[in-house]
Design an enzyme around this catalytic site. Structure first.
Site, PDB file in Angstrom:
ATOM      1  N   ARG A 162       0.858  -1.180   0.000  1.00 49.66           N
ATOM      2  CA  ARG A 162       0.000   0.000   0.000  1.00 49.66           C
ATOM      3  C   ARG A 162       0.887   1.221   0.000  1.00 49.66           C
ATOM      4  NH1 ARG A 162      -5.457  -0.415   2.307  1.00 49.66           N
ATOM      5  NH2 ARG A 162      -5.940  -2.628   2.238  1.00 49.66           N
TER       6      ARG A 162
ATOM      7  N   ALA B  86       1.070   5.771  -0.939  1.00 45.38           N
ATOM      8  CA  ALA B  86       0.337   7.020  -0.860  1.00 45.38           C
ATOM      9  C   ALA B  86      -0.741   7.094  -1.937  1.00 45.38           C
ATOM     10  CB  ALA B  86       1.306   8.184  -1.013  1.00 45.38           C
ATOM     11  N   PHE B  87      -0.618   6.276  -2.963  1.00 43.84           N
ATOM     12  CA  PHE B  87      -1.506   6.423  -4.110  1.00 43.84           C
ATOM     13  C   PHE B  87      -2.580   5.371  -4.190  1.00 43.84           C
ATOM     14  CE2 PHE B  87       2.781   7.736  -5.154  1.00 43.84           C
ATOM     15  CZ  PHE B  87       2.558   9.079  -5.310  1.00 43.84           C
ATOM     16  N   GLY B  88      -2.503   4.398  -3.322  1.00 43.22           N
ATOM     17  CA  GLY B  88      -3.474   3.331  -3.414  1.00 43.22           C
ATOM     18  C   GLY B  88      -2.789   2.001  -3.220  1.00 43.22           C
ATOM     19  N   ILE B  89      -3.525   0.964  -3.553  1.00 46.28           N
ATOM     20  CA  ILE B  89      -3.050  -0.375  -3.239  1.00 46.28           C
ATOM     21  C   ILE B  89      -2.456  -1.025  -4.494  1.00 46.28           C
ATOM     22  CG2 ILE B  89      -3.749  -2.611  -2.316  1.00 46.28           C
ATOM     23  CD1 ILE B  89      -6.042  -1.194  -0.926  1.00 46.28           C
TER      24      ILE B  89
ATOM     25  N   LYS C   8      -1.262  -1.191  -9.918  1.00 41.81           N
ATOM     26  CA  LYS C   8      -1.453  -0.155  -8.911  1.00 41.81           C
ATOM     27  C   LYS C   8      -2.812   0.489  -9.148  1.00 41.81           C
ATOM     28  CE  LYS C   8       2.095   1.922  -7.363  1.00 41.81           C
ATOM     29  NZ  LYS C   8       2.892   2.601  -6.358  1.00 41.81           N
TER      30      LYS C   8
ATOM     31  N   ASP D 235       9.826  11.292  -3.177  1.00 46.41           N
ATOM     32  CA  ASP D 235       9.597  10.313  -2.120  1.00 46.41           C
ATOM     33  C   ASP D 235      10.597   9.163  -2.215  1.00 46.41           C
ATOM     34  OD1 ASP D 235       8.389   9.393   0.164  1.00 46.41           O
ATOM     35  OD2 ASP D 235       6.663   8.501  -0.861  1.00 46.41           O
TER      36      ASP D 235
END
Ligand SMILES: *[C@@H]1O[C@H](CO)[C@@H](O)[C@H](O)[C@H]1NC(C)=O
Ligand SMILES: *[C@@H]1O[C@H](CO)[C@@H](O)[C@H](O)[C@H]1NC(C)=O
Ligand SMILES: *[C@@H]1O[C@H](CO)[C@@H](O)[C@H](O)[C@H]1NC(C)=O
Ligand SMILES: *[C@@H]1O[C@H](CO)[C@@H](O)[C@H](O)[C@H]1NC(C)=O
Ligand SMILES: *[C@@H]1O[C@H](CO)[C@@H](O)[C@H](O)[C@H]1NC(C)=O
Ligand SMILES: *[C@@H]1O[C@H](CO)[C@@H](O)[C@H](O)[C@H]1NC(C)=O
Length: 834
Positions: free
Chosen positions: A553, A555-558, A577, A671
């Site tokens: 998981r 920051a943008f989703g799973i 993603k 990041d």
């Protein structure tokens, strides 16, 4: 999760390579009477095999799933992967036979293999004068033999005397005898490589023309035992104890083993000429221990490096064919001396199912004619301005030269190629020699230590051609994008929120009402330009089995694991993603951004396979990398080797450098952290999630507060009102470099350690060995440890202007640039991350 993933991968590989094993029928003591037969069948009911008395070996049909057919073969029957050691070489496109094929033992012809319609496909050619066959026998040494009633110990035919790609102990090769490789692991047709004991007594490995495969028409030899006159080899022997040697005329031996083999009482041995040209001996425990499920272990292999063509004294003029990888393909030596291949950037496999095959450009190559006619508009492939050079690090192409320039610098070398329509690529080395190359390129290889690199000429992407007015406005967007990602402090959010609002006013409102059909049409156009695949929601739901297996998981989703069908029965594993933070009205921006990300190719970046943009569903499909994240890798015990950590640190720096300086749209990652670095099957690092900061930008700002930043890796400018530049990635890289050197987390609350402070203290007080503790390999290389720590401290300087850029960082890592002693990284204040 790491364990589960690796288990699943193993299971998957097993399923891929595993073939269906057919049942056995009782044949007394492995002895098979005439007229007995076996049938290849999908339903096991009618299938069978003939086993040796001990049950170690079996003869029969094996189903090969990938290519949808059967092979008549002999295999190790007691080990889990039932390795095939002999197969009937059938002249069909995959070397396999269809369902319903049958092998019969006949008195006159020995073994006869026919297809389901009764057409003969193969037979065991008997030596004529020797009478009729009375029985066949699968022996405990792995030999299938045919003999007559009169002389049961003389063989009319045996698999040992008609080997394919494998030798077993007690098997030997006489003068003019040979082994031939398969085409691929699952294509049993004769392949491109041959081992032969020649008339001159030399055992050599050869390459052949991959189409004709005429045994007499070899291209060149890439290994030789050098057992010629005056005392030539007369036999290649693999003896009972697992020694392989060339027996010479005076009974002396030339042994190929490195060291003594393990006991043949407890281990199986085999030597195989692999489809990639490597000739290797392996052993495998006969009994599976409780914890030693190791499979086949490599004992030795030749040649030393299957990627590098060694130019022998009489061979240098001969540049036909290839080594392990096809034309324009690049060979990289991997695990167990086995090569793997990778097409250069902007090249794709001619046959996607054969990664060892040829690579073709995905663009129209430059040509030299016809000469430009004033009335003509310049066409793409004759206009020099439309081409550029891409760099392939550590890559050399030792052949295909047509011009050489001494004492050139990189710029002159590049220029010479760009202006020359014959020039397909240049190789430039530390010795300042510039070699011009023509197509197709052969024997390409890449190594970690390679000090040459190649510049390949490619057609500029549409987006890079200056007519397109899209470039240049991205910088401010990036700043906002990065901030969205971070959102660690309300203050930051506030500033950037304001900025975003201001910007978005001047932007045109995206068209709210848009039907899915139109959106899909644009998506397809985007993908076509890039060879990205557009997926429907349904396809990805199927591939991921309804989004069941979660890989992680962010920051943008799973991220989910998925299996995509490629040609036929085979599947590739992908990471899907599912973006959950994008507003639905921005199809066009989404497509544009995916397009940008899709254009970025570098060996240290994760590859994009395709995407889905359907209604509210936005998904991005990446290649799946099996070895987990750098975080798992660094913080496990025992710690990974220093050598590997060094290599990884350099790889990541190159990846970031590429994002910052070398790709067409400069990208700040925002990041960088070990959780965002994935490792491929060779533990090479690949940066994930690059460019997503921009994608996320398209979101509505109301989700900002939900996003967490990554503490411990954040540069100080995030907490101040300072401009965000690529130096934020340099900072994060510095923190990660320290983690890589020390195998310790940036912030370890349990041990109450803030790595960057501790590292600077250790550096200042000259006790760097505290940082690496009992890491003996690193202790042996303190000079590099010190250099890396100094580089890291430069990177984490509080003042962005003090930090080096990524180009300086890579130069310092590689030892090309000097590293001075860094100052205190935070001279003014202690910034808390809270
Ligand atoms: C099988 O082989 C063993 C040893 O070679 C022999 O003692 C035995 O008699 C054989 N059995 C049959 C049924 O031929
Ligand atoms: C293999 O099959 C092809 C096409 O069916 C044929 O042209 C070729 O001669 C065959 N080769 C051999 C060695 O039988
Ligand atoms: C196999 O070869 C090795 C090396 O030549 C020799 O030492 C050994 O005795 C041989 N074993 C057998 C069973 O012949
Ligand atoms: C090699 O060995 C074989 C069998 O042991 C023997 O017959 C032959 O005379 C030997 N040759 C030489 C040159 O020693
Ligand atoms: C497992 O393999 C290792 C190395 O090959 C060996 O040292 C060890 O004794 C083996 N353990 C068992 C239980 O067989
Ligand atoms: C130039 O182009 C014209 C029209 O396309 C053609 O007729 C002519 O032959 C060309 N001349 C040369 C030298 O290629």
């Amino acid at each position: 999760m790491g364990v589960l993933t690796s288990l699943l991968i193993h299971l998957f590989l097993l399923l891929q390579l595993q073939t269906l094993v057919v049942l056995s029928q009782n044949i007394v003591n492995g002895s098979v009477p005439v007229r007995e037969s076996l049938t290849a069948s999908e339903s096991q009911q009618f299938s069978s095999s003939w086993r040796s008395p001990s049950g170690d070996f079996a003869f029969g049909f094996r189903k090969i799933k990938q290519n949808d057919g059967f092979t008549l073969s002999i295999w190790f029957d007691k080990i889990p992967d039932k390795t095939i050691l002999w197969h009937a070489q059938v002249n069909t496109s995959t070397g396999l036979v269809p369902d319903g094929s049958k092998v019969t033992l006949t008195a006159a012809g020995g073994l006869i293999l026919t297809d389901h319609r009764g057409h003969q496909l193969w037979d065991s050619s008997l030596s004529l004068s020797s009478g009729s066959v009375s029985r066949g026998r699968m022996t405990d040494s792995g030999n299938f033999v045919l003999s007559s009633e009169d002389s049961p110990d003389e063989y009319l035919w045996s698999s040992f005397e008609n080997p394919t790609d494998t030798l077993l102990p007690s098997q030997s090769i006489e003068v003019r005898g040979d082994l031939s490789s398969r085409r691929t692991e699952t294509n049993f047709k004769k392949g491109r490589f041959m081992l032969r004991l020649g008339d001159d007594g030399d055992v050599q490995l050869f390459t052949l023309n991959s189409e004709t495969l005429e045994q007499s028409d070899t291209y060149f030899s890439y290994y030789a035992s050098n057992t010629k006159d005056p005392n030539p080899g007369i036999q290649l022997v693999f003896n009972q104890s697992g020694y392989m040697y060339v027996l010479r005329r005076d009974n002396s031996t030339f042994v190929l083993n490195k060291g003594d083999p393990v006991s043949s009482r407890d281990f199986y041995h085999r030597a195989v000429l692999h489809f990639d040209g490597v000739f290797a001996q392996y052993y495998h425990p006969k009994r599976q221990g409780n914890d030693n499920n190791s499979g086949w272990v490599l004992a030795w292999a030749v040649p030393e490096n299957m990627c590098e063509k060694t130019f022998g004294p009489n061979l240098d003029a001969n540049e036909l064919g290839n080594m392990a990888c096809g034309f324009n393909n690049i060979c990289i030596l991997g695990h167990n001396q086995r090569p793997r291949c990778e097409c250069p950037e902007r090249f794709v496999l001619q046959d996607p199912s054969d990664v060892y095959g040829d690579c073709l450009p995905d663009f129209e190559m430059q040509t030299c004619g016809p000469v430009n006619n004033q009335t003509d508009v310049a066409t793409a492939n004759t206009d020099v301005n439309l081409y550029e050079l891409v760099t392939l690090e550590g890559t050399n192409w030792p052949s295909g030269d047509y011009k050489r320039y001494r004492n050139y610098d990189e710029e002159k070398c590049k220029d010479a190629c760009i202006k020359d329509c014959f020039c397909a690529a240049v190789v430039f080395g530390l010795d300042r020699v510039c070699w011009k190359k023509k197509f197709p390129l052969s024997y390409g290889h890449r190594s970690k230590t390679g000090d040459s690199y190649t510049l390949v000429k490619v057609l500029k992407r549409a987006a890079d051609v200056p007519v397109n007015g899209k470039r240049g406005k991205n910088h401010e967007w990036l700043i906002i994008a990065c901030s969205v990602l971070l959102g660690a402090s309300a203050f930051v959010n506030f500033i950037f929120l304001a900025l975003y609002r201001k910007k978005s006013k001047s932007k045109k409102k995206p068209n709210q009402a848009r039907d899915i059909g139109a959106a899909t049409a644009t998506a397809n156009a985007t993908a076509l330009e890039l060879n990205l695949r557009v997926f429907t929601y349904r396809e990805l739901a199927e591939a991921t089995r309804d989004f069941t297996e979660e890989l992680g998981r962010g920051a943008f989703g799973i991220v989910y694991k998925g299996f995509l069908k490629v040609s036929g029965d085979s599947e590739v594993v992908v990471a899907v993603k599912k973006l959950d933070r994008l507003a639905q009205e921005n199809e066009k921006e989404f497509n544009n951004e995916v397009k940008v990300i899709g254009q970025i190719h570098h060996k240290n970046l994760v590859k994009l396979v395709g995407f889905c943009n359907e209604g509210q569903s936005r998904m991005i499909v990446y290649e799946f990398l099996p070895n987990g994240t750098l975080a798992d890798y660094l913080f496990r015990r025992p710690r990974p080797s220093w050598e590997d950590r060094r290599r990884i640190a350099v790889g990541i720096a190159r990846g970031i450098l590429y994002l910052h300086e070398e790709c067409s749209e400069k990208i700040i990652h925002c990041d960088i952290k070990p959780q965002n670095i994935l490792l491929d099957e060779y533990d090479s690092p690949r940066i994930a999630d690059f460019g997503l900061a921009k994608l996320l930008m398209m979101n509505q700002t109301h989700t900002l507060t939900n996003i967490r930043g990554t503490k411990g890796y954040l540069a100080t400018e995030w907490f101040r009102n300072s401009p965000i530049t690529s130096k934020v990635d340099v900072y994060s890289y510095g923190v990660m470099l320290l983690e890589t050197v020390c195998c310790k987390k940036a912030v370890d609350l349990k041990e109450n350690v803030i790595l960057i402070d501790w590292a600077y203290d250790c550096f200042r007080e000259n006790r760097l060995d505290d940082l690496i503790e009992d890491d003996l390999e690193a202790i042996d290389d303190m000079e590099t440890v010190e250099r890396y720590v100094k580089i890291a401290i430069w990177c984490i300087q509080e003042e962005p202007g003090m930090r080096p850029n990524m180009r300086n960082v890579t130069q310092m890592l590689e030892g090309v640039a000097q590293v001075h002693d860094p100052p205190n990284p935070s001279p003014y204040s202690i910034i808390s991350c809270d």
